[in-house]
Every structure is written in C-alpha cells, then in structure tokens.
Design an enzyme around this catalytic site. Structure first.
Site, PDB file in Angstrom:
ATOM      1  N   ASP A  38      42.545  -0.281 -28.963  1.00  0.00           N
ATOM      2  CA  ASP A  38      42.216   0.932 -29.710  1.00  0.00           C
ATOM      3  C   ASP A  38      41.091   0.578 -30.668  1.00  0.00           C
ATOM      4  O   ASP A  38      40.932  -0.577 -31.052  1.00  0.00           O
ATOM      5  CB  ASP A  38      43.449   1.404 -30.505  1.00  0.00           C
ATOM      6  CG  ASP A  38      43.416   2.896 -30.801  1.00  0.00           C
ATOM      7  OD1 ASP A  38      44.231   3.633 -30.227  1.00  0.00           O
ATOM      8  OD2 ASP A  38      42.578   3.318 -31.626  1.00  0.00           O
ATOM      9  N   TYR A 156      35.358  19.249 -24.324  1.00  0.00           N
ATOM     10  CA  TYR A 156      36.582  18.505 -23.992  1.00  0.00           C
ATOM     11  C   TYR A 156      37.025  18.773 -22.548  1.00  0.00           C
ATOM     12  O   TYR A 156      37.288  17.843 -21.778  1.00  0.00           O
ATOM     13  CB  TYR A 156      37.687  18.891 -24.974  1.00  0.00           C
ATOM     14  CG  TYR A 156      38.993  18.190 -24.730  1.00  0.00           C
ATOM     15  CD1 TYR A 156      39.147  16.852 -25.045  1.00  0.00           C
ATOM     16  CD2 TYR A 156      40.079  18.864 -24.170  1.00  0.00           C
ATOM     17  CE1 TYR A 156      40.351  16.197 -24.819  1.00  0.00           C
ATOM     18  CE2 TYR A 156      41.285  18.229 -23.937  1.00  0.00           C
ATOM     19  CZ  TYR A 156      41.418  16.893 -24.265  1.00  0.00           C
ATOM     20  OH  TYR A 156      42.610  16.245 -24.035  1.00  0.00           O
TER      21      TYR A 156
HETATM   22  P1  NAD Z   1      45.803  10.276 -30.395  1.00  0.00           P
HETATM   23  O1  NAD Z   1      44.643  10.629 -31.255  1.00  0.00           O
HETATM   24  O2  NAD Z   1      47.161  10.242 -30.988  1.00  0.00           O
HETATM   25  O3  NAD Z   1      45.540   8.895 -29.638  1.00  0.00           O
HETATM   26  C1  NAD Z   1      44.283   8.604 -29.072  1.00  0.00           C
HETATM   27  C2  NAD Z   1      43.922   7.177 -29.456  1.00  0.00           C
HETATM   28  O4  NAD Z   1      42.666   6.880 -28.825  1.00  0.00           O
HETATM   29  C3  NAD Z   1      43.727   6.993 -30.972  1.00  0.00           C
HETATM   30  O5  NAD Z   1      44.524   5.922 -31.436  1.00  0.00           O
HETATM   31  C4  NAD Z   1      42.242   6.684 -31.113  1.00  0.00           C
HETATM   32  O6  NAD Z   1      41.964   5.751 -32.150  1.00  0.00           O
HETATM   33  C5  NAD Z   1      41.923   6.090 -29.744  1.00  0.00           C
HETATM   34  N1  NAD Z   1      40.492   6.181 -29.449  1.00  0.00           N
HETATM   35  C6  NAD Z   1      39.685   7.255 -29.613  1.00  0.00           C
HETATM   36  N2  NAD Z   1      38.437   6.921 -29.273  1.00  0.00           N
HETATM   37  C7  NAD Z   1      38.450   5.613 -28.903  1.00  0.00           C
HETATM   38  C8  NAD Z   1      37.456   4.698 -28.470  1.00  0.00           C
HETATM   39  N3  NAD Z   1      36.178   5.056 -28.373  1.00  0.00           N
HETATM   40  N4  NAD Z   1      37.836   3.443 -28.136  1.00  0.00           N
HETATM   41  C9  NAD Z   1      39.136   3.059 -28.264  1.00  0.00           C
HETATM   42  N5  NAD Z   1      40.105   3.867 -28.702  1.00  0.00           N
HETATM   43  C10 NAD Z   1      39.765   5.136 -29.016  1.00  0.00           C
HETATM   44  O7  NAD Z   1      45.743  11.332 -29.198  1.00  0.00           O
HETATM   45  P2  NAD Z   1      46.770  11.657 -28.007  1.00  0.00           P
HETATM   46  O8  NAD Z   1      47.124  13.076 -28.159  1.00  0.00           O
HETATM   47  O9  NAD Z   1      47.789  10.612 -27.839  1.00  0.00           O
HETATM   48  O10 NAD Z   1      45.736  11.576 -26.792  1.00  0.00           O
HETATM   49  C11 NAD Z   1      45.767  10.549 -25.828  1.00  0.00           C
HETATM   50  C12 NAD Z   1      45.054  11.050 -24.577  1.00  0.00           C
HETATM   51  O11 NAD Z   1      45.766  12.163 -24.054  1.00  0.00           O
HETATM   52  C13 NAD Z   1      43.629  11.541 -24.845  1.00  0.00           C
HETATM   53  O12 NAD Z   1      42.795  11.146 -23.770  1.00  0.00           O
HETATM   54  C14 NAD Z   1      43.783  13.036 -24.863  1.00  0.00           C
HETATM   55  O13 NAD Z   1      42.598  13.710 -24.501  1.00  0.00           O
HETATM   56  C15 NAD Z   1      44.880  13.232 -23.833  1.00  0.00           C
HETATM   57  N6  NAD Z   1      45.584  14.502 -23.957  1.00  0.00           N
HETATM   58  C16 NAD Z   1      46.320  14.785 -25.062  1.00  0.00           C
HETATM   59  C17 NAD Z   1      46.982  16.007 -25.125  1.00  0.00           C
HETATM   60  C18 NAD Z   1      47.824  16.391 -26.304  1.00  0.00           C
HETATM   61  O14 NAD Z   1      48.258  17.550 -26.356  1.00  0.00           O
HETATM   62  N7  NAD Z   1      48.114  15.504 -27.222  1.00  0.00           N
HETATM   63  C19 NAD Z   1      46.868  16.933 -24.087  1.00  0.00           C
HETATM   64  C20 NAD Z   1      46.108  16.606 -22.986  1.00  0.00           C
HETATM   65  C21 NAD Z   1      45.475  15.376 -22.925  1.00  0.00           C
END
Ligand code: NAD
Length: 259
Positions: A38, A156
């Site tokens: 991360d 997105y």
């Molecule tokens: P989150 O923000 O809790 O976790 C995402 C993590 O990715 C964070 O810890 C952040 O620091 C890390 N990150 C971001 N950019 C980065 C980079 N350039 N290099 C390394 N790490 C990086 O978000 P989440 O909701 O757990 O999302 C995780 C994945 O699930 C994402 O790809 C998101 O698009 C996808 N997603 C989430 C949802 C939702 O409703 N939460 C829905 C659909 C898809």
C-alpha cells in the site's frame, strides 16, 4: 518467513485498508502467506496491528502501484524472502463521484493511472514470476461501475471498465502458462473509501437498486476473492467477472410494492 516452494504465497495491493485488508485476513486464515502492499504508511502500520495474530506469515511493504519498477522489486523481494508467487489480488484503487462535465483531464488521468496502469504494473510483474514458476492465479478488483453506466463515474467507471477487459485479455494470454485471471466486481461496500464518498442521498440511490437492500462488507468481497484465487476450489474458472453486489447488476424494473 523462509523461502520454500510448497507454500502458497500471495501479494495483495491496497492491502492496508478496506477490501484489500479484509482479503489479506481471509487468505491468511486459509493458510496463505501474504505480502500486503500500500502507499499509505499509516494505514500499513495499523494493518500490521490488525493482522498480528498471523505474524510470521504476512508482511506489509510500502509501495505505489503506479511505479512499475517498485512493483517489479516487490515481486522479486516476495519471491526471494517468502517463496514463489502463486496469487495476486489487485485491490489498490481510488474512486471519485464527479459529473462528466465537471471531470477534468487531470482527475481522469490520475484515476486511470492508479486503477488501470497500477493494476497493469503489478499484474505484469506477478504474471512474469508465475510463468517462471509454473502458474498461479490473479484476481483483479473491478467494480459494478465498470459494468454499468453509473452517474458520476466518468473517470472511475471507465477505469474499472478497462480493468474488466484487461482481466479477460490477461486470461486469454496467460492461460498457456497455467495462470488463471478473474475479477470481482464489488457493489457498494462499507470501507473507508465509501465512508469518504457516499452521502446519505448516494446511499439511498444504491439501496434502491441493490436487491438485498444493504451495503456489503469487505469480508463478503474477500470470500469471493479467496475462492477465485484458490487453484483447488476454482481450477476451471478463468476470464470471469463475478459481481458481488447484492444483486445490483441484475436489477431492472423493481417496484418493491408489487411483490
Ligand atoms: P480503501 O480506500 O479502503 O482501500 C484502498 C487502498 O488502496 C488504500 O489503503 C489506499 O492507500 C491504497 N492505494 C490507493 N492508491 C494506491 C497506490 N497508487 N498504490 C498503492 N496503494 C494505493 O478502498 P476500498 O473500498 O477497500 O477499495 C478497494 C478496491 O475496491 C478499489 O480498487 C475500489 O475501486 C474497489 N471497489 C470498492 C467498492 C466499495 O464500495 N468500497 C466498490 C467497488 C469497487
């Protein structure tokens, strides 16, 4: 952790938070050795504490998925210090809810850089290692916003649409090396990302279209990922996009007063 060829080793990007962190925990419970990466140092330290019960089988390494050289070093370090890489989960990502006409090229590029190029960078490095050691499995994290035209998701949703088709292309090209590639497309999941973006009005919109009428949990995504990454349980599945979304993508006309 010592290097050995019979243990299952996985990298989880975005492993310090939300879906990535929950998935890392589930993979650890199922016997995997996990390297989480991360860019957020503070979140990494908190994640290390959260997973302390599995100390010895996991480590967290700071890295940014937009840096291809860093992702290659991460794979190399994982293989040297833990063992041959057999699994990859690409959960690092960012989201924004901004109308199309207000989306700047800068924001569009930034989101694509992390969500698409970032997925590509780590997947390419991981697949090269898996090819050399006889195969493995990759699970990308897309989104239902990559499968449908959700309002406010110009940057997105288009980035996640790219992840969806990148997943299929990798499945086509990597099958010959024994590498399966699938994707989980989450619906709305209670994570720090969602806490930041989803207002009460946005929540109402989602719950209207989600058949199960609630947000999902990170663990509900992690369970699907754990199935798809496991070569014993999902050995004949590749190139698939599994929506884990409470029925959102299946929903058409839905007047709940009629049934
Ligand atoms: P989150 O923000 O809790 O976790 C995402 C993590 O990715 C964070 O810890 C952040 O620091 C890390 N990150 C971001 N950019 C980065 C980079 N350039 N290099 C390394 N790490 C990086 O978000 P989440 O909701 O757990 O999302 C995780 C994945 O699930 C994402 O790809 C998101 O698009 C996808 N997603 C989430 C949802 C939702 O409703 N939460 C829905 C659909 C898809």
């Amino acid at each position: 952790m010592s290097a050995s060829s019979d243990k299952r080793v996985a990298i989880v990007t975005g492993g310090a938070s939300g879906i990535g962190l929950a998935t890392a925990g589930i993979l650890l419970e199922q016997g995997w050795n996990v390297v989480g990466t991360d860019r957020d140092a503070k979140a990494l330290a908190a994640a290390e504490k959260a997973l302390v019960a599995h100390a010895g089988r996991f480590r967290m390494i700071q890295g940014d998925v937009t840096d291809p050289a860093a992702m290659e070093r991460l794979v190399e370090e994982t293989e040297n210090e833990v063992g041959p890489l057999k699994g990859l989960v690409t959960s690092a990502g960012i989201g924004r809810d901004v109308p199309f006409l207000e989306t700047t090229a800068e924001m569009f590029r930034m989101i694509h850089e992390i969500n698409v190029v970032g997925t590509f960078n780590i997947a390419r490095a991981a697949a090269a290692a898996m090819r050399a050691s006889g195969g493995g499995a990759i699970v990308t994290i897309a989104s239902v916003s990559g499968l449908t035209g959700n309002i406010g998701r110009a940057a997105y949703g288009s980035s996640k649409g790219a992840v969806v088709n990148l997943t299929r292309i990798m499945a086509v090209e990597l099958a010959r090396y024994g590498i399966r590639v699938n994707s989980v497309a989450p619906g709305p999941i209670e994570t720090p990302m969602v806490a930041e973006i989803h207002t009460a009005a946005i929540r109402e919109q989602w719950n209207d279209k989600v058949l199960l009428e609630r947000y999902g949990t990170p663990a509900e995504i992690g369970e699907a990922v754990a199935f798809l990454i496991d070569g014993k349980r999902s050995s004949y599945i590749t190139g698939q996009i599994l929506a884990v979304d409470g029925g959102f993508v299946a929903c058409g006309l839905n007047d709940r007063s009629r049934v």
